[in-house]
Design a protein around this motif. Structure first.
Motif, mmCIF file in Angstrom:
data_model
loop_
_atom_site.group_PDB
_atom_site.id
_atom_site.type_symbol
_atom_site.label_atom_id
_atom_site.label_comp_id
_atom_site.label_asym_id
_atom_site.label_seq_id
_atom_site.Cartn_x
_atom_site.Cartn_y
_atom_site.Cartn_z
ATOM 1 N N PHE A 1 -21.966 -3.550 1.531
ATOM 2 C CA PHE A 1 -20.466 -3.655 1.128
ATOM 3 C C PHE A 1 -19.752 -2.853 0.390
ATOM 4 N N ALA A 2 -20.626 -1.772 -0.084
ATOM 5 C CA ALA A 2 -19.978 -0.724 -0.976
ATOM 6 C C ALA A 2 -18.980 0.246 -0.180
ATOM 7 N N PRO A 3 -19.439 0.507 1.066
ATOM 8 C CA PRO A 3 -18.478 1.223 2.016
ATOM 9 C C PRO A 3 -17.266 0.401 2.535
ATOM 10 N N ILE A 4 -17.477 -0.826 2.526
ATOM 11 C CA ILE A 4 -16.632 -1.540 2.922
ATOM 12 C C ILE A 4 -15.439 -1.706 1.909
ATOM 13 N N ILE A 5 -15.767 -2.053 0.598
ATOM 14 C CA ILE A 5 -15.040 -1.989 -0.442
ATOM 15 C C ILE A 5 -14.349 -0.706 -0.896
ATOM 16 N N SER A 6 -14.993 0.461 -0.600
ATOM 17 C CA SER A 6 -14.553 1.811 -0.788
ATOM 18 C C SER A 6 -13.322 2.136 0.353
ATOM 19 N N PHE A 7 -13.502 1.464 1.368
ATOM 20 C CA PHE A 7 -12.756 1.714 2.484
ATOM 21 C C PHE A 7 -11.235 0.715 2.092
ATOM 22 N N SER A 8 -11.469 -0.363 1.758
ATOM 23 C CA SER A 8 -10.257 -1.183 1.320
ATOM 24 C C SER A 8 -9.644 -0.743 0.033
ATOM 25 N N PHE A 9 -10.422 -0.123 -0.753
ATOM 26 C CA PHE A 9 -9.790 0.466 -1.979
ATOM 27 C C PHE A 9 -8.786 1.760 -1.687
ATOM 28 N N PHE A 10 -9.530 2.469 -0.978
ATOM 29 C CA PHE A 10 -8.995 3.749 -0.465
ATOM 30 C C PHE A 10 -7.592 3.575 0.571
ATOM 31 N N SER A 11 -7.932 2.168 1.174
ATOM 32 C CA SER A 11 -6.651 1.976 2.124
ATOM 33 C C SER A 11 -5.182 1.542 1.349
ATOM 34 N N TYR A 12 -5.564 1.340 -0.035
ATOM 35 C CA TYR A 12 -4.277 1.181 -0.738
ATOM 36 C C TYR A 12 -3.370 2.465 -0.963
ATOM 37 N N ARG B 1 1.027 -1.010 -0.163
ATOM 38 C CA ARG B 1 -0.061 0.046 -0.084
ATOM 39 C C ARG B 1 1.136 1.361 0.016
ATOM 40 N N LEU B 2 0.328 2.217 -0.416
ATOM 41 C CA LEU B 2 0.825 3.706 -0.291
ATOM 42 C C LEU B 2 0.391 4.684 0.909
ATOM 43 N N ASP B 3 1.167 5.376 1.233
ATOM 44 C CA ASP B 3 0.689 6.556 2.129
ATOM 45 C C ASP B 3 1.089 7.929 1.470
ATOM 46 N N LEU B 4 0.047 8.255 0.598
ATOM 47 C CA LEU B 4 0.359 9.359 -0.223
ATOM 48 C C LEU B 4 0.466 10.771 0.767
ATOM 49 N N PHE B 5 -0.231 10.795 2.076
ATOM 50 C CA PHE B 5 -0.128 12.095 2.586
ATOM 51 C C PHE B 5 1.062 12.031 3.451
ATOM 52 N N TYR B 6 1.956 11.021 3.549
ATOM 53 C CA TYR B 6 3.108 11.182 4.457
ATOM 54 C C TYR B 6 4.345 10.597 3.659
#
Length: 326
Positions: free
Chosen positions: A114-125, A28-33
């Motif tokens: 599941f849409a919020p869960i999938i969004s969370f998982s995708f965003f976590s990358y 995963r990336l951490d674009l903010f840091y």
């Protein structure tokens, strides 16, 4: 195990993996840091060559899968198709075959959950999962993270509930890429996998994989960057130069760093830090002061700075000073 059961098992396993990979810092990336994580290890974007190799490996993997197996990625691996397939299987259950309206309601409810869960998982990358959870818990959806999270939640809800497999056929970039690289003319024999362009792709994949793991295993575990702070400031007969030396510890333990300086003229006055202790996953900035004496004006001076950690791994940086009297 029948092919159908094997396919269902593979889809379920890879679907779970899609959720777990960013949470376990496997990739995963951490674009903010300005960090990225691979196989549980944290790296700075200063070591972007490792990230570049990882991306190249993913691209090559997708191309090889397309070239050798055509659309098997979509059928067996793709998280979107796997989830849609599970929803389709829901309608094939005997109880729901006679009650399609109830099946639609259940399908909508599952998608809504599941849409919020999938969004969370995708965003976590791309963003630290902890920060996303804090944003969700505080309902701060007007922040940058919150707004992006809401956007992707709505997007995934539409993809699942409205477009479904139509997205795979006409909207998925990788689906279109498969049509370009897939080879359906050759007989599917093992020897065809290791001839011509296939052999080149597989060889390239293995070479990059070797370089990738070599770089990961030989990583320094810390990063050093130097920024000029003050430059050419007159102080009595001297010219003052200051530099901020930032050391970032990406190890999961506190580390001690020894800093040495070379090529400093004997007539200069200087005040430097030679030892720094930094807790795990933190950084520290120390300032080096140099007062350049008049006898060294109008000459270029290259000061070599060596930083060494507990394991003896060393990073060298060089600063250039060219004093010009005012």
């Amino acid at each position: 195990m029948k092919i159908r059961n094997r396919k269902l098992f593979t889809q379920g396993l890879l679907l779970v993996s899609f959720f777990l990979v960013p949470l376990l810092n496997l990739f995963r990336l951490d674009l903010f840091y300005g960090h990225f994580y691979i196989l549980g290890k944290r790296f700075s974007f200063n070591e972007a060559i490792i990230l570049l190799l990882a991306i190249l490996l993913l691209v090559l993997f997708f191309i090889i899968i397309s070239k050798l197996f055509h659309r098997h990625f979509c059928r067996w691996i793709c998280p979107h198709n796997s989830f849609i397939s599970l929803l389709i299987k829901l309608r094939s259950i005997p109880f729901f075959k006679k009650k399609q309206r109830l099946a639609s309601l259940v399908e909508t409810a599952i998608t809504f959950v599941f849409a919020p869960i999938i969004s969370f998982s995708f965003f976590s990358y791309f963003i630290n999962p902890k920060e996303i959870l804090v944003t969700i818990h505080s309902l701060d959806f007007l922040s940058i993270i919150g707004s992006i999270y809401v956007f992707f939640t709505l997007l995934f809800y539409l993809l699942i509930s409205t477009f479904k497999q139509r997205f795979c056929k006409s909207g998925c970039p990788y689906g279109l890429l498969q049509n370009v690289f897939s080879d359906q003319t050759k007989t599917k024999r093992l020897k065809n996998y290791f001839t011509g362009i296939n052999l080149i792709l597989i060889t390239l994949f293995l070479v990059i994989t070797s370089a990738f793991f070599l770089l990961i295993s030989t990583g320094k575990g810390y990063n050093v960057s130097i920024r000029t702070n003050l430059s050419n400031i007159a102080v009595e007969e001297y010219l003052l130069y200051t530099f901020d030396i930032e050391i970032e510890n990406v190890y999961n333990e506190t580390s001690t760093y020894i800093i040495s300086y070379e090529n400093i003229p004997s007539t200069w006055k200087y005040d430097v830090v030679e030892k720094v202790i930094i807790p795990k996953n933190e950084h520290k900035i120390v300032t080096a002061f140099f007062k350049v004496s008049p006898d060294t004006f109008l000459h270029q001076h290259n000061i070599l700075i060596r930083v060494q950690n507990n394991d003896g791994r060393e990073i060298m940086r060089e600063i250039m000073i060219y004093p010009v009297p005012k």
